[in-house]
Design a protein around this motif. Structure first.
Motif: not given
Length: 375
Positions: A335, A67, A296-297, A64
């Motif tokens: 993430h 990260r 992001g999700n 991510g």
């Protein structure tokens, strides 16, 4: 909701990454995901060149955004496990850390020293005492080096923790999907061929990281060396199977159906080789096209379960309960989905398959394959 309580004594996480970007051998680029639209607008021949000056790890789905710019050790891992007990009903008792040398541009001369530092870093982490125990180590192999660069690590393995060697040999036609090697046919290279048999004869597990279109080559290797134990990471990495990824992978429903169809065929080929195991890991990876919305999700546990269900069930049905191994891939996919969400999604998919499967997936198979002994 199904849990593992009373069914599994504890979870073995066979695939987690620990690293500290402030120390060698990690050297990270940090321009981040903001450069993705710029790169995609470039002519295809220029994408690879430009990506060298960006956060290639974020761009290529390895991690991510941001990260890899922060340290991730057992303390951070324990925080990520905090919500797992509620979902699983049991803790992670043992972990196998996997090397975190994502930069492939070290020279062959630099690699042995980097490998030594990486393994020493992993050995020194404070396992146990309320944190997961260390289950073993895997040596990162390099196809550019005679012996794959594994011999020095084995000679220095005075504590007997090395359980196998790991080769990242994935190559992809899309310029925004990371190539792990410049070798066009790494499993047929002289370095690999000279080293593989002797390493397998020593009982070392071969961990393979490649992309799904390359799995036929791995099936041929498994047939040629039927006594070698081979572990396929990340469900065989069907890039773009859940949605668009890179510059052009999985952009249409038809393209994703083709990716899934080829993956199913190649996984069936591998399942016919009894020496091959599969890590059910990285199930929320960006590589698969998951988590590509702006937020992001793309959803929680139940959406993830719906998406991974066909892949996980195909693997379990083909390989059986004794050749599947759980790995979190923490923290690279957190993430998109926490470890608790990943385990919960797997329980949604497999919870009604019985205690035997769950015990083997989350504990028994990893202990057998990696020769994990009780602490």
């Amino acid at each position: 909701m199904s849990t593992l309580a009373g069914r599994v004594p504890g979870i073995v996480d066979a695939h987690a990454h620990f690293f500290d970007p402030r120390t060698p051998p990690w050297s990270l680029q940090r321009l981040g995901r903001a450069s993705v639209p710029v790169l995609k607008a470039l002519p295809r021949p220029l994408i690879r060149v430009a990506s060298r000056f960006t956060d290639e790890h974020s761009l290529s789905g390895i991690a991510g955004p941001g990260r890899l710019s922060a340290s991730y050790r057992l303390r951070e891992y324990a925080k990520d496990l905090a919500a797992l007990d509620t979902v699983a009903g049991v803790p992670v008792t043992t972990v196998i850390p996997v090397d975190s040398q994502w930069r492939r541009r070290l020279s062959p001369e630099e690699v042995p020293g980097a490998v030594t530092r990486d393994l020493d870093f992993l050995r020194r982490l404070p396992y146990g005492d309320g944190l997961p125990e260390l289950g073993g180590l895997l040596v990162p192999a390099d196809d550019r080096i005679p012996g794959l660069g594994v011999a020095d690590a084995l000679d220095a393995d005075v504590d007997g923790l090395i359980r196998g060697f790991r080769l990242r040999w994935g190559r992809h036609h899309d310029p925004l999907v990371h190539d792990w090697t410049a070798e066009s046919d790494p499993l047929r290279s002289k370095n690999f061929r000279d080293a593989f048999g002797p390493l397998a004869d020593r009982g070392l597990v071969f961990e393979s990281l490649c992309y799904s279109h390359q799995l036929g080559e791995l099936a041929s290797l498994a047939s040629e060396y039927p006594k070698a134990t081979i572990v396929v990471e990340h469900l065989g990495c069907p890039v773009g199977v859940f949605g668009p990824f890179g510059s052009s992978v999985g952009t249409t429903a038809a393209a994703r159906a083709d990716i899934l169809g080829l993956w199913r065929e190649r996984m069936a080929m591998l399942a016919a080789r009894p020496n091959v195991h599969v890590k059910i890991s990285a199930v929320a990876s960006g590589l698969f096209g998951y988590g590509q919305e702006r937020s992001g999700n793309i959803g929680g546990q139940h959406i993830l379960a719906d998406m991974i269900g066909p892949l996980v069930l195909h693997v379990v049905d083909r390989f059986g309960p004794e050749r599947v191994i759980f790995g979190s891939n923490a923290p690279l996919d957190t993430h998109n989905a926490t470890i608790g969400v990943v385990v919960g999604a797997l329980l949604d998919v497999l919870g009604d398959r019985g205690d035997y499967l769950l015990s083997h997936l989350f504990n028994d198979n990893a202990r057998r394959v990696y020769r994990i002994t009780d602490q």
